[in-house]
Structures are given as structure tokens and as C-alpha cells.
Design an enzyme around this catalytic site. Structure first.
Site, short mmCIF file in Angstrom:
data_model
loop_
_atom_site.label_atom_id
_atom_site.label_comp_id
_atom_site.label_asym_id
_atom_site.label_seq_id
_atom_site.Cartn_x
_atom_site.Cartn_y
_atom_site.Cartn_z
CB ALA A 62 -0.87 -0.02 1.25
N GLY A 101 0.57 -5.14 0.74
CA GLY A 101 -0.57 -5.19 -0.17
C GLY A 101 -0.22 -5.82 -1.51
CD GLU A 104 -2.64 -7.63 2.53
OE1 GLU A 104 -2.33 -6.45 2.23
OE2 GLU A 104 -3.34 -7.92 3.50
CD GLU A 124 1.39 -5.66 5.37
OE1 GLU A 124 2.25 -6.54 5.63
OE2 GLU A 124 0.65 -5.71 4.38
N1 3HC Z 1 4.60 3.51 -0.08
C1 3HC Z 1 5.07 4.73 -0.43
N2 3HC Z 1 6.35 4.95 -0.78
C2 3HC Z 1 7.18 3.89 -0.78
C3 3HC Z 1 6.76 2.61 -0.44
C4 3HC Z 1 5.39 2.43 -0.07
N3 3HC Z 1 4.90 1.23 0.25
N4 3HC Z 1 7.82 1.76 -0.53
C5 3HC Z 1 8.85 2.50 -0.93
N5 3HC Z 1 8.48 3.78 -1.09
C6 3HC Z 1 9.30 4.90 -1.55
C7 3HC Z 1 10.40 5.26 -0.58
O1 3HC Z 1 9.94 6.18 0.38
C8 3HC Z 1 11.44 5.86 -1.49
O2 3HC Z 1 11.04 7.16 -1.77
P1 3HC Z 1 12.14 8.33 -2.01
O3 3HC Z 1 12.89 7.91 -3.22
O4 3HC Z 1 11.31 9.55 -2.18
O5 3HC Z 1 12.99 8.35 -0.77
C9 3HC Z 1 11.31 5.04 -2.77
O6 3HC Z 1 9.99 4.45 -2.71
C10 3HC Z 1 12.29 3.91 -2.92
O7 3HC Z 1 12.30 3.16 -1.73
P2 3HC Z 1 13.68 2.72 -1.05
O8 3HC Z 1 14.61 3.86 -1.05
O9 3HC Z 1 13.32 2.09 0.25
O10 3HC Z 1 14.20 1.64 -2.09
P3 3HC Z 1 14.94 0.29 -1.82
O11 3HC Z 1 15.20 -0.26 -3.16
O12 3HC Z 1 16.04 0.46 -0.85
O13 3HC Z 1 13.84 -0.65 -1.08
C11 3HC Z 1 11.67 -1.63 -0.74
C12 3HC Z 1 12.66 -1.01 -1.74
C13 3HC Z 1 12.22 -2.92 -0.16
C14 3HC Z 1 10.38 -1.89 -1.46
C15 3HC Z 1 11.45 -0.64 0.44
O14 3HC Z 1 11.11 0.63 -0.09
C16 3HC Z 1 10.35 -1.03 1.38
O15 3HC Z 1 10.57 -1.83 2.26
N6 3HC Z 1 9.15 -0.45 1.20
C17 3HC Z 1 8.05 -0.64 2.12
C18 3HC Z 1 7.39 -1.98 1.94
C19 3HC Z 1 6.23 -2.11 2.89
O16 3HC Z 1 6.35 -1.86 4.08
N7 3HC Z 1 5.07 -2.53 2.38
C20 3HC Z 1 3.89 -2.64 3.17
C21 3HC Z 1 3.12 -1.36 3.12
S1 3HC Z 1 1.72 -1.36 4.20
C22 3HC Z 1 0.57 -2.28 3.38
O17 3HC Z 1 0.82 -2.80 2.32
C23 3HC Z 1 -0.76 -2.37 4.06
C24 3HC Z 1 -1.65 -3.36 3.42
O18 3HC Z 1 -1.64 -4.54 4.15
C25 3HC Z 1 -3.06 -2.85 3.37
#
Ligand code: 3HC
Length: 703
Positions: A62, A101, A104, A124
Site C-alpha cells: 500500500a 498489499g 496480498e 506491515e
Molecule cells: N509507499 C510509499 N512509498 C514507498 C513505499 C510504499 N509502500 N515503498 C517505498 N516507497 C518509496 C520510498 O519512500 C522511497 O522514496 P524516495 O525515493 O522519495 O525516498 C522510494 O519508494 C524507494 O524506496 P527505497 O529507497 O526504500 O528503495 P529500496 O530499493 O532500498 O527498497 C523496498 C525497496 C524494499 C520496497 C522498500 O522501499 C520497502 O521496504 N518499502 C516498504 C514496503 C512495505 O512496508 N510494504 C507494506 C506497506 S503497508 C501495506 O501494504 C498495508 C496493506 O496490508 C493494506
């Protein structure tokens, strides 16, 4: 233009999600997906649907940025139910990060294929959340309650082989183009007459075994840190609902629990850190110089730790120590760190041998020639470090970045002995340097932007978070630590036992109390630094308890006694003699002992941090409150779920913080408790550190 495209490939519908950088499921993506799914499902000419994420990964989850905003339809869990309801097979083509997500979405698809670079997980919990779009309800139907709970409560992703072994992948693809391979797989499925296959139709496996006793045992087996996360308890509750309720009711329940998590202060703190940690590593935009060969000077604990971190990240290292015995011991430490990483499964044996082969050693400083970065980690003494930098200036190639690992000394004065101050900066690693993620990158007046960019790039290569800070005594982290430690020390003189202060702060969430940390680091270390500290307050009470212990040779864990007594197995125990020792010193210094409340312990330690942090911001030593938070969370064991000291102050409310500071100013005197002007100003106009930063960024972008 919609970030989602629908392309027809014969009887196949290819839905492409193209939302760089990571295909997060923002509202336009969800809306685009809804339309594409409905169109493909209703198109009689389409026999199967393939979902693909453009770029380097499928979908990383998400959109975390949307979580502070009012939610806009379509909701992801509703969208995924619609996806799963499709009347023709839906195939998710997984590659790269398939997280939250994103995973999912894959679980709501009917078939999953993946290339070997896939990383699958539900992270998450690291944001204080639970999978809110069906993950908690669908995953156990594929891998059982225990496996699903382990994956969801840890938040750790699994790689290709493990994902295949768990049964998360129906078709393992090769290295090539994911789309072409997924389309052929879809053709095969059509040819074999495959129909939609919905995880929601599967029964909850071993529903009898997933009973109250199972969940009670699972709760009991959680680590202390997992138990502290409110999201973990809610994950377990959602899983209990999944085990006992019909699919749709359990889905709704998991959504309610997700909402509770989203609104929690823990999740707000963890989401703040997610962006703060990414923001802090941004440089000035200058290009980094190439670094492959690093020299580390000084093979002590820090030097060998830094060298270990470099070689395990693929850099070549020359480790130099003028003392052959120290060099030998440093190499032994490096080897033992590699061995232990192999034992813990963090490093493959072959990678450890390759890392070891990247180390050269020398007792001659001239061996640093040819390195693109030199990190000096010799004894913490200005004259010694200046002497080293004079010599480095003579032997290093032009353009070599010269970094000092000092934790308190003036980087300006170190740079000034060279003819290349533009190439000099601080790289303050934290001990153990091969484990701790933080590096303070200290900018002196003359440090060039490329030098900073190079240090930031190296920190990133080492898997660390580099935060650029200004030059002053202790920089950001240790300068604040001195304020925090000062209150701890004064309160001990005033009658609070060291173990009590530690307990109160540990129960609040600090990884370790300040006195346990002192014993671990060695009380002799701080004692020596304070003898060199030119700006120490003229106050006989200042760090007096630590100094008394150090003068008695009670250095902490290494001598078996410091603030605590240590058993043979390293367990800490209060020392019955200590209260008398401290009382005598308090009497000598005319400090009245009294009852001190837990609230006072917390407030004096934490608000001293906040007040010093505010001064650091005023002086421009830290670029933002978020940078301070990143430093304290990653270098000093500040609880992630509190977001860092400045975020925490915002959650308390700056007026309340200011009121408490005024109270301590009245009780303790103005020497340590004069409120920082910035804090005073923000509290008076009802602002927060976060809103102040947002204002500054707005002004910067509009200028
Ligand atoms: N939402 C919004 N922005 C995100 C994002 C997300 N889920 N994931 C990454 N980004 C953004 C980062 O903030 C970053 O932005 P910036 O360039 O402006 O700083 C850019 O994308 C690149 O991210 P990274 O610098 O972290 O890139 P890496 O290649 O080092 O890592 C990654 C990639 C492993 C995907 C890492 O970004 C990450 O772990 N992201 C979060 C994943 C996550 O937690 N997903 C779950 C979200 S909650 C959810 O899904 C709820 C659902 O159950 C309803």
C-alpha cells in the site's frame, strides 16, 4: 494518465501497474486496477488475466504516504475481493519486491508464478500495522496458522526457494523476462482448461488445532520486543478471527484491526521513521567519488569492526596498525565476526572466505596509498589524530576521502593540519561497527559536497544509514547523550538508584538503561573523554558518580563491576555497596538526597534530550528533527515505537514539554534547564518540530 494499463495479447489480458519507484498501491493505482479488472473480466474474448508490475518489482505494498490521509475508495481489500471473484484465471507475475498489499494482491490472484529475484513478505508489522487487505485471512489457508503467524509477526521477507518450498508459488520461472514467461504460463493454463482457484474457498487448515490454547502458547513464545508491539497482538487476534469466523467476516474483522493499528501512536512513529530514514540519506546532489579500496587505520575494536563491515560489503580493505600485536588481535576479531555471521546464517561460508581474502594488513602507514577512502580509528586524542592526518596528507593520492572516526573531537582542527580540508570529514561509526546501522557523517567548514556524497554512498553500500551532521562537541548523538547522561548522574546523587533509573527507562522502551550502557561501554572511556573535554560544565556534580567508579577501577562489565556487579555468565546485579558510596559522595558535594518519582526520572532524561535537540536544530548542527530521530533510534537504542526524541516531544505536545522544563528550571536551576529558544517559540505558538520542518521545506522550495 492512469498508472495502470490494460493490454490485450490474443486471449490474454495483461494488466500492467506502472507506478514508479515501487508500484505502491496508491488511490490512482487502485482505481485503475478496478477498471482494468472489471473490463478484462467482462470481455468475452479474454480467457485469462495476467497481473504485472513494471520496473524492478511487482508491488511493494500500500502507499504508506496515504495512511495519514482520509481513505479514498476503492478500498484495497474490496478491490482484492473483486479480483479474486474474476470468472477467468488471474495469474500474478511476481518479481522483485512483492510486499504487503502487493503480496496480498498475489494471494487474491488464482495462480502465482515468480522469477528467482522475488522477495515475498508481509512487512506491515514494521510499520505498526497488520496486513489489512486479506493477508491474515488468506495466507494461513495456504501455509497454516503457525507459518502465517511467523511470517506476519516477523515481517521478514522470504526469497524464491523458501517461497516455493512454502507453496506460495505455483510456477517457478527462470531468470528471463517475467512478462513473457508469465504469458506462456497463462497460455498453458488456458490449454489445460484451468479454472479460477480461490484461496478464500479453501478451509482454514487444522481449524481444531488453531484453538485458544494454540494462540495462548504463541503469545507466550513471543520475544520481549515483539510483545511490545501492539500490532503483534492485533495480528494474533486477526488470525484467531480467521480460524473461527467465515472468510468474509474474518476479512472485515482484520480490516477493523488494521484501522486500529493505523490510528495508533506506535504506527505513526514507525511510519515517521520509514520516511525519516530514507530522507536522511539524501545528499547535496553532488556526485560521489568511486570507492572500492578502503584503508582503515587502527585495528582496535572500532577499526576491526569497520573493516569487517567494509569487506562483507564487497570493498577491499587495508587494515593498518603500527603495533603488530594490535594488528594481529584486530584481524582475529574480524575473522571471529565473519565466523559468527556464518554460524548465525547471515553470511554464506564462501562469502566469508571471499570477504577474508579482501583484507590486506600492514604495520606501515604508507600502505594506505592507493586507497580511495581512509577511515582513521586510532586512539581518541586530538594530537595523535592530527599527527596521523599530517602523515596521510603526505601519502594519499589527491581526491582520497580522509575520514576520522572520532566521536567527540573537533573535525575542523583535524582537517586543518592537511592541505586538503575539502576532502576531510568525520565518519562516526557506532560500536559494534559491523552491527550498528548508524554513521554520523560530520561536515567540517571546508568539506566539499562530493566528499559528503562519497561518505553517504559508502554508508549506503555498507547497509548503514548515514546522517550528515555539523561539527561540534559530540556532534548530534553524543552531544545529546551528554545531556541525557547528565540528568541520570545528577539523579543518582539525589538518591535514585542506578538500577531503578535503568528499569524506568527500559520499561518505557529504551533498549538499555544509561547505567547498563555505561558498564557495557566501559566507564574508563567516558572518564578519559571528559578529561579532554574543553567545554565541560564547571560543576563538581557533573558525571561525578561515573568518575568515582572509574577512579575505583570499577570500569563496568570488563572488570566485573561498575554500576552493577556481573556474574560469571555476565548477568547484572545491583551492588549493595553502591548506595552508601553514592550517599557519601552526595554528602561531600552537599547534594540533598530525596524520593524521586518515575515520572521525574523519565522527564528529566527525555526532556534534557529534547531541549538539547532543539539547540542542535537552532545551530544547524542537524538538518532536521527527523535526522535527530534517526540518529537516536539507530545509534542509542531509543524505542522505534516512540519515533525518536523529537517526534516523541511532538506527541507529548511542546507546551507540556516546555511546562515541565520550566518546572525543572525552578527546582534544579537555570544552568541545565533554560529552555532552548526554538522550543520556547514553537510551544508558545502551538507549533511542533514537524510543522516547523514542513514550514522550512515550503520556504526552501518556494525560494
Ligand atoms: N509507499 C510509499 N512509498 C514507498 C513505499 C510504499 N509502500 N515503498 C517505498 N516507497 C518509496 C520510498 O519512500 C522511497 O522514496 P524516495 O525515493 O522519495 O525516498 C522510494 O519508494 C524507494 O524506496 P527505497 O529507497 O526504500 O528503495 P529500496 O530499493 O532500498 O527498497 C523496498 C525497496 C524494499 C520496497 C522498500 O522501499 C520497502 O521496504 N518499502 C516498504 C514496503 C512495505 O512496508 N510494504 C507494506 C506497506 S503497508 C501495506 O501494504 C498495508 C496493506 O496490508 C493494506
Amino acid at each position: 494518465m492512469s498508472p495502470v494499463r490494460l493490454e490485450k495479447r490474443g486471449a490474454l489480458a495483461l494488466i500492467i501497474i506502472d507506478n514508479p519507484p515501487v508500484n505502491a498501491l496508491s488511490q490512482p493505482v487502485r482505481e485503475g486496477l478496478w477498471h482494468a479488472i472489471v473490463e478484462a473480466d467482462e470481455d468475452a474474448a479474454v480467457e485469462a488475466i495476467v497481473l504485472h508490475g513494471a520496473g524492478r518489482n511487482f508491488i511493494a505494498g500500500a502507499d504508506i504516504r496515504e495512511m495519514d490521509q482520509p481513505h479514498r475508495e476503492p478500498y484495497l481489500y474490496v478491490l482484492l475481493s473483486r479480483l479474486e471473484a474474476c470468472r477467468k484465471p488471474v495469474i500474478a507475475a511476481l518479481h522483485g519486491h512483492t510486499l504487503g498489499g502487493g503480496f496480498e494482491t498475489a494471494l487474491a490472484s488464482h495462480y502465482r508464478c515468480a522469477t528467482p529475484d522475488v522477495q515475498i513478505g508481509l512487512p506491515e508489522v514494521k510499520l505498526g500495522l497488520l496486513p489489512g487487505a486479506g493477508g491474515v485471512v488468506r495466507l494461513p489457508r495456504l501455509i497454516g496458522a503457525k507459518g502465517a503467524l511467523d511470517l506476519i509477526t516477523s515481517g521478514e521477507p522470504v526469497a524464491f526457494e523458501r517461497a516455493c518450498a512454502l507453496g506460495l508459488i505455483d510456477r517457478a520461472l527462470g531468470e528471463g523476462d517475467v512478462v513473457e514467461q508469465a504469458l506462456s504460463y497463462a497460455q498453458e493454463l488456458i490449454a489445460s482448461g484451468a479454472s479460477p482457484r480461490r484461496v478464500s474457498d479453501l478451509p482454514f487448515p487444522d481449524a481444531d488445532a488453531a484453538n485458544d490454547a494454540f494462540f495462548a502458547a504463541y503469545r507466550k513464545g513471543l520475544s520481549r520486543s515483539a510483545r511490545r508491539l501492539e500490532a503483534v497482538e492485533r495480528i494474533i487476534q486477526a488470525m484467531q478471527a480467521a480460524a473461527t469466523l467465515p472468510f468474509d467476516s474474518a476479512l472485515v474483522r482484520s480490516r477493523e484491526l488494521f484501522e486500529e493499528c493505523r490510528k495508533s501512536s506506535q504506527s505513526a512513529a514507525l511510519r515517521h521513521l520509514f520516511f525519516a530514514e530514507r530522507g536522511s540519506r539524501e545528499g547535496s546532489g553532488a556526485a560521489a567519488r568511486k570507492v572500492q579500496r578502503v584503508a582503515v587505520l587502527g585495528a582496535g575494536t572500532m577499526g576491526s569492526g569497520i573493516a569487517t563491515s567494509c569487506v562483507t560489503s564487497g570493498l577491499e580493505v587495508t587494515l593498518v596498525d603500527l603495533e603488530p600485536k594490535a594488528l594481529e588481535a584486530g584481524v582475529a576479531r574480524l575473522q571471529s565476526s565473519l565466523d559468527s555471521a556464518v554460524k548465525k546464517g547471515r553470511l554464506a561460508p564462501a562469502a566469508a572466505s571471499e570477504a577474508r581474502a579482501r583484507v590486506r594488513v600492514s604495520t606501515d602507514l604508507a600502505a594506505v596509498a592507493g586507497s580511495q577512502l581512509v577511515i582513521e580509528a586510532v586512539y581518541e586524542n586530538l594530537a595523535i589524530k592530527q599527527d596521523v592526518f599530517r602523515k596521510l596528507d603526505a601519502v594519499c593520492d589527491p581526491g582520497t576521502v580522509l575520514a576520522t572516526n572520532t566521536s567527540t573531537l573537533d573535525v575542523e582542527r583535524i582537517a586543518s593540519v592537511t592541505r586538503r580540508p575539502q576532502d576531510v570529514l568525520g565518519m562516526h561509526f557506532f560500536s559494534p561497527a559491523n552491527v550498528m546501522r548508524l554513521v554520523e557523517i560530520v561536515r567540517a567548514r571546508a568539506t566539499a559536497p562530493e566528499t559528503l556524497a562519497t561518505a553517504l554512498a559508502v554508508a549506503r553500500r555498507l547497509g548503514k544509514i548515514g546522517v550528515v551532521v555539523g561539527n561540534c562537541f559530540g556532534f548530534v548523538g553524543n552531544r545529546m547523550l551528554y545531556a541525557y547522561g547528565r540528568e541520570n548522574q545528577l539523579m543518582m546523587l539525589e538518591g535514585a538508584a542506578p538500577e531503578r533509573i535503568d528499569r524506568v527507562l527500559e520499561e518505557w522502551g529504551m533498549a538499555m538503561g544509561p547505567n547498563a550502557v555505561g558498564d557495557l561501554a566501559g566507564l574508563d572511556v567516558g572518564y578519559r573523554v571528559r578529561r579532554e573535554q574543553h567545554n565541560a560544565p564547571r560543576d563538581p556534580r557533573y558525571y561525578r558518580v561515573s568518575d568515582v567508579l572509574a577512579e575505583l577501577g570499577r570500569y563496568g562489565q570488563k572488570t566485573g563491576r561498575g554500576f552493577y556487579l556481573y556474574t560469571a555468565t555476565g548477568e547484572r546485579q545491583p551492588d549493595p555497596q553502591l548506595p552508601e558510596l553514592i550517599r557519601a559522595e552526595a554528602q561531600r558535594l552537599n547534594v540533598r538526597q530525596r524520593e524521586i518519582s518515575d515520572t521525574e526520572i523519565l522527564e528529566r532524561c527525555l526532556y534534557a534530550l529534547v531541549n538539547e535537540g532543539a539547540r542542535i536544530l537552532e545551530e544547524g548542527i542537524a538538518a532536521s528533527p527527523a535526522d535527530i530521530d534517526v540518529i537516536w533510534v539507530n545509534g542509542y537504542g531509543f524505542p522505534r515505537t516512540r519515533g525518536g526524541p523529537m517526534f516523541y516531544a511532538d506527541t507529548v505536545g511542546l507546551p507540556k514539554v516546555l511546562e515541565a522544563i520550566h518546572k525543572y528550571e525552578a527546582e534544579q536551576g537555570a544552568q541545565y534547564w533554560t529552555p532552548a529558544p526554538l522550543l520556547q517559540e514553537l510551544a508558545t505558538r502551538g507549533a511542533s518540530f514537524a510543522s516547523w520542518q514542513a514550514e522550512r521545506e515550503r520556504q526552501r522550495t518556494s525560494a
